[in-house]
Write a protein that holds these residues in place. Structure first.
Motif, mmCIF file in Angstrom:
data_model
loop_
_atom_site.group_PDB
_atom_site.id
_atom_site.type_symbol
_atom_site.label_atom_id
_atom_site.label_comp_id
_atom_site.label_asym_id
_atom_site.label_seq_id
_atom_site.Cartn_x
_atom_site.Cartn_y
_atom_site.Cartn_z
ATOM 1 N N SER A 172 33.486 122.219 29.724
ATOM 2 C CA SER A 172 32.168 121.697 29.371
ATOM 3 C C SER A 172 32.274 120.479 28.461
ATOM 4 C CB SER A 172 31.344 122.793 28.686
ATOM 5 O OG SER A 172 30.094 122.294 28.272
ATOM 6 N N TYR A 173 33.167 120.554 27.487
ATOM 7 C CA TYR A 173 33.326 119.428 26.558
ATOM 8 C C TYR A 173 33.816 118.181 27.303
ATOM 9 C CZ TYR A 173 34.493 116.818 22.337
ATOM 10 O OH TYR A 173 34.554 115.849 21.352
ATOM 11 N N ILE A 174 34.812 118.374 28.151
ATOM 12 C CA ILE A 174 35.377 117.232 28.878
ATOM 13 C C ILE A 174 34.335 116.599 29.800
ATOM 14 C CG2 ILE A 174 37.109 116.540 30.603
ATOM 15 C CD1 ILE A 174 38.877 118.838 29.430
ATOM 16 N N GLU A 175 33.626 117.419 30.545
ATOM 17 C CA GLU A 175 32.645 116.916 31.507
ATOM 18 C C GLU A 175 31.547 116.096 30.842
ATOM 19 O OE1 GLU A 175 31.042 120.105 33.756
ATOM 20 O OE2 GLU A 175 32.899 120.510 34.862
ATOM 21 N N THR A 176 31.120 116.496 29.650
ATOM 22 C CA THR A 176 29.964 115.855 29.006
ATOM 23 C C THR A 176 30.354 114.819 27.954
ATOM 24 O OG1 THR A 176 29.844 117.652 27.362
ATOM 25 C CG2 THR A 176 28.543 117.901 29.374
ATOM 26 N N ILE A 183 40.027 112.102 24.218
ATOM 27 C CA ILE A 183 40.500 113.458 24.491
ATOM 28 C C ILE A 183 41.991 113.411 24.816
ATOM 29 C CG2 ILE A 183 40.287 115.498 25.946
ATOM 30 C CD1 ILE A 183 37.413 114.724 26.498
ATOM 31 N N MET A 184 42.773 114.161 24.053
ATOM 32 C CA MET A 184 44.198 114.292 24.331
ATOM 33 C C MET A 184 44.445 115.594 25.077
ATOM 34 S SD MET A 184 46.079 112.911 20.876
ATOM 35 C CE MET A 184 47.694 113.288 21.591
ATOM 36 N N ILE A 185 45.214 115.520 26.141
ATOM 37 C CA ILE A 185 45.573 116.692 26.928
ATOM 38 C C ILE A 185 47.077 116.910 26.815
ATOM 39 C CG2 ILE A 185 45.633 117.731 29.220
ATOM 40 C CD1 ILE A 185 42.792 117.356 28.070
ATOM 41 N N PHE A 186 47.465 118.107 26.397
ATOM 42 C CA PHE A 186 48.876 118.488 26.363
ATOM 43 C C PHE A 186 49.156 119.331 27.598
ATOM 44 C CE2 PHE A 186 47.805 117.652 21.951
ATOM 45 C CZ PHE A 186 48.904 116.939 21.496
ATOM 46 N N SER A 187 49.960 118.806 28.509
ATOM 47 C CA SER A 187 50.260 119.517 29.759
ATOM 48 C C SER A 187 51.635 119.084 30.251
ATOM 49 C CB SER A 187 49.199 119.221 30.818
ATOM 50 O OG SER A 187 49.535 119.807 32.062
ATOM 51 N N ALA A 213 34.961 109.959 28.732
ATOM 52 C CA ALA A 213 35.876 109.836 27.600
ATOM 53 C C ALA A 213 37.156 109.126 27.997
ATOM 54 C CB ALA A 213 36.207 111.225 27.059
ATOM 55 N N LYS A 214 37.870 108.621 26.995
ATOM 56 C CA LYS A 214 39.213 108.103 27.224
ATOM 57 C C LYS A 214 40.163 109.297 27.229
ATOM 58 C CE LYS A 214 42.810 104.928 25.674
ATOM 59 N NZ LYS A 214 43.178 103.802 24.780
ATOM 60 N N ILE A 215 40.981 109.416 28.289
ATOM 61 C CA ILE A 215 41.876 110.559 28.446
ATOM 62 C C ILE A 215 43.322 110.127 28.200
ATOM 63 C CG2 ILE A 215 42.710 112.356 30.000
ATOM 64 C CD1 ILE A 215 39.742 112.607 29.201
ATOM 65 N N GLU A 227 48.186 108.678 37.893
ATOM 66 C CA GLU A 227 46.940 109.430 37.983
ATOM 67 C C GLU A 227 45.769 108.592 37.475
ATOM 68 O OE1 GLU A 227 43.997 111.488 38.571
ATOM 69 O OE2 GLU A 227 45.802 112.653 39.102
ATOM 70 N N GLU A 228 44.799 108.356 38.350
ATOM 71 C CA GLU A 228 43.673 107.486 38.020
ATOM 72 C C GLU A 228 42.762 108.064 36.952
ATOM 73 O OE1 GLU A 228 41.655 106.629 41.651
ATOM 74 O OE2 GLU A 228 43.254 105.334 42.423
ATOM 75 N N ARG A 229 42.755 109.373 36.810
ATOM 76 C CA ARG A 229 41.877 109.995 35.824
ATOM 77 C C ARG A 229 42.470 109.996 34.417
ATOM 78 N NH1 ARG A 229 40.954 115.257 39.492
ATOM 79 N NH2 ARG A 229 43.101 114.674 39.979
ATOM 80 N N VAL A 230 43.677 109.487 34.276
ATOM 81 C CA VAL A 230 44.351 109.415 32.979
ATOM 82 C C VAL A 230 44.399 107.959 32.527
ATOM 83 C CG1 VAL A 230 46.544 109.761 31.770
ATOM 84 C CG2 VAL A 230 45.724 111.471 33.405
ATOM 85 N N ASP A 231 43.889 107.683 31.338
ATOM 86 C CA ASP A 231 43.867 106.316 30.810
ATOM 87 C C ASP A 231 45.174 105.933 30.131
ATOM 88 O OD1 ASP A 231 40.994 105.612 31.361
ATOM 89 O OD2 ASP A 231 40.676 107.386 30.122
ATOM 90 N N GLU A 232 45.840 106.904 29.531
ATOM 91 C CA GLU A 232 47.123 106.653 28.863
ATOM 92 C C GLU A 232 48.007 107.866 29.084
ATOM 93 O OE1 GLU A 232 49.361 103.985 27.120
ATOM 94 O OE2 GLU A 232 47.393 103.721 26.190
ATOM 95 N N CYS A 233 49.171 107.660 29.695
ATOM 96 C CA CYS A 233 50.106 108.745 29.977
ATOM 97 C C CYS A 233 51.328 108.591 29.078
ATOM 98 C CB CYS A 233 50.524 108.719 31.446
ATOM 99 S SG CYS A 233 51.602 110.090 31.916
#
Length: 273
Positions: A172-176, A183-187, A213-215, A227-233
């Motif tokens: 929910s947070y990511i979508e809105t 947003i930083m994603i650890f994966s 958001a910037k991902i 990955e197009e949905r990631v702004d910085e890898c």
């Protein structure tokens, strides 16, 4: 880690210890391996509540009904092997090769993170952490611990960073999220971006298609640079034999915040912050 355990632990973390929901979640965790054989009546008796209370609880933690919950309990009952992509988990590696051999691998991996990171990327991320109005970080299982660590660390720089173990609240947070959000994603695998890893069949995820958001993704998967949905890898490079990323995330955070302090000083340094 399967989604049932994660949601039960999340309920335990979020509910008041004297609440009915906390007690139900605790009893379910204590009897996790028996749940696949238990009917809703059995679970209600175990928790000393009505069947309708159990039905409401399983819906509240994100399942359609008790059948959906029980199917996930069956899946949870299968032993999860934490050996992926040819890499061994830490405990198994130590059993096979001994503590000293593991220390050599870990030391090499830590040096790679401390000295092998892209300095320009670290600088950009440090600036973003300072400049963005809203900050968040997410992961699942071991990776979420990195997000929690970063949340606590940012407090020292007078910055609030949001995170939660609740997978539905993460979505929910990511979508809105708006344009003023980082947003930083650890994966480690990078699959958090594209699929629900802890759900049956790993269904595709469209959460990142909707966000503004910037991902920023922290991963060891080089393919995620495309990955197009990631702004910085941001790539964590480490040896191929052991799944050291839970430890390396913490090292990465310290390396990042060292860069942050180089630019902005520490929170006690009023001239820079």
């Amino acid at each position: 880690m399967y989604i049932l355990y994660n949601r039960l632990i999340t309920a335990l973390n979020e509910k008041k210890p004297d609440s009915t929901e906390f007690y139900i979640a605790k009893m379910m965790v204590w009897n996790l391996w028996e749940l696949p054989q238990m009917s809703i009546s059995d679970v209600a008796k175990m928790c000393a509540v009505s069947k309708s209370t159990i039905s409401k609880f399983v819906r509240d933690i994100g399942f359609e009904d008790y059948l959906d919950f029980k199917l996930e309990a069956v899946r949870q009952g299968k032993r999860e092997i934490y050996n992926k992509d040819g890499k061994c988990n830490i405990t198994d590696y130590i059993h096979r090769h001994g503590v000293w051999e593991y220390e050599k691998v870990l030391s090499q991996d830590i040096r790679s993170v401390l000295f092998g990171m892209d300095e320009d990327q670290l600088t950009r991320l440090a600036v973003d952490l300072h400049e963005y109005q809203h900050l968040a970080a997410f992961g699942i299982s071991y990776s979420e611990s990195a997000a929690i660590n970063l949340q606590h660390k940012m407090h020292y720089y007078h910055k609030f960073l949001y995170t939660t173990m609740n997978d539905r609240q993460q979505d929910s947070y990511i979508e809105t999220a708006d344009e003023e959000t980082l947003i930083m994603i650890f994966s480690n695998s990078g699959k958090y971006i594209s699929e629900y890893q802890n759900r049956e069949g790993c269904p595709p995820k469209h959460t990142f298609d909707k966000t503004k958001a910037k991902i920023v993704l922290v991963t060891s998967n080089k393919q995620m640079q495309k990955e197009e949905r990631v702004d910085e890898c941001i790539l964590l490079r480490y040896a191929d034999c052991v799944q050291n990323h839970p430890i390396l995330y913490q090292v990465f955070i310290e390396r990042l915040l060292y860069c942050y302090e180089e630019i902005y000083g520490f929170s006690s340094d009023n001239e820079k912050i």
